[in-house]
Design a protein around this motif. Structure first.
Motif: not given
Length: 292
Positions: A150-178
């Motif tokens: 189940f961990v490998l299935i969810m990891r692959t979903f996160f890696a392929t379906s969550i755009p890295m650009a969204i995470i980088e934008s959140a970093y720029m807005d001051g959001a932390g990892e959690f």
């Protein structure tokens, strides 16, 4: 312009629907059939004689069945919730290519899927070190709480379906990892969460092995293990009374019909839960199964 689905596609799907529904219908009808009718005529969709003896026998001590239902529902809800949390918390770092221990940790998880330490070390760890014997935790933790597949299935979903650009934008807005994980990643991951949640739910609901290994207190037996014990007790009584030429009443106890009635009692709630996961199930499974 709409295209019409070919007739043979509909026929194929109806064939698979029948292959799924008809056995379940047969089990239900057999559970309502008189035991002697089963012995004489075998299984039938249209029983010659209807009888509720199997359900009456199972519910002679209805409080025990209801208590086992309560234990199983509690374990299923708690285990599924905890399992989803742990799986998501482990899968998300593995999906991030900037995580420094990504490959060694992924290999360790994959290794646990292929190999295990065996039953005796497994039992000693959970009874001597974790000490879950004769507690509800014995039904939740051992072998079910975290699954490497189940961990490998969810990891692959996160890696392929969550755009890295969204995470980088959140970093720029001051959001932390959690905050990124809780408010962005999880909200975009409903399909895979529902899929893995369904898998965990099925595993916990159908589990009887942990009860057999870790539980001696009958008050916290799971439903599946309790039903299994009832069936074994019936078979033991019937076999011994036949060998000893005991009373016909005991020898004629409903063995076949009780087995089918137990199947109906055991699958009822889990069948009702499936429609809530169904619309996310295929998307979460297929996207998460693609190699990332």
């Amino acid at each position: 312009m709409k295209t019409r689905t070919p007739l043979f596609i509909h026929l194929i799907f109806w064939f698979f629907v029948c292959c799924t529904v008809l056995p379940l219908l047969l089990v239900f009808m057999v559970s309502l059939t008189d035991e002697m009718t089963i012995i004489r005529n075998g299984y039938s969709f249209f029983p010659a004689k209807i009888s509720l003896e199997a359900y009456r026998y199972l519910f002679l001590d209805s409080f025990t069945i209801i208590r086992a239902y309560g234990v199983t529902i509690l374990v299923t809800l708690t285990g599924t919730g905890m399992g989803l949390c742990l799986t998501a918390l482990l899968s998300y770092p593995l999906s991030r290519r900037d995580f420094p221990f990504q490959k060694p940790l992924a290999f360790f998880i994959f290794f646990t899927i292929l190999f295990n330490g065996g039953l005796v070390p497994w039992y000693l760890v959970f009874t001597q070190l974790v000490n879950v014997k004769d507690s509800v935790w014995g039904l939740i933790i051992p072998g079910l709480l975290l699954n490497g597949f189940f961990v490998l299935i969810m990891r692959t979903f996160f890696a392929t379906s969550i755009p890295m650009a969204i995470i980088e934008s959140a970093y720029m807005d001051g959001a932390g990892e959690f905050r990124i994980f809780a408010q962005i990643v999880l909200r975009l991951s409903t399909p895979v969460l529902a899929t893995i949640g369904l898998f965990y739910t099925l595993n916990y609901w159908n589990d009887w092995f942990n009860s057999m290994v870790y539980i001696n207190n009958s008050k916290i037996y799971s439903l599946q293990y309790l039903l299994n014990r009832i069936l074994l007790n019936i078979q033991f009584l019937v076999q011994n009374t036949r060998n000893n030429h005991a009373s016909e009443q005991i020898a004629a106890m409903p063995t076949e019909t009780v087995r089918m009635a137990m199947a109906i009692i055991g699958i009822g709630p889990i069948v009702l839960a499936y429609p809530f996961f169904q619309k996310y199930f295929i998307k979460g499974l297929t996207v998460g199964a693609v190699k990332g």
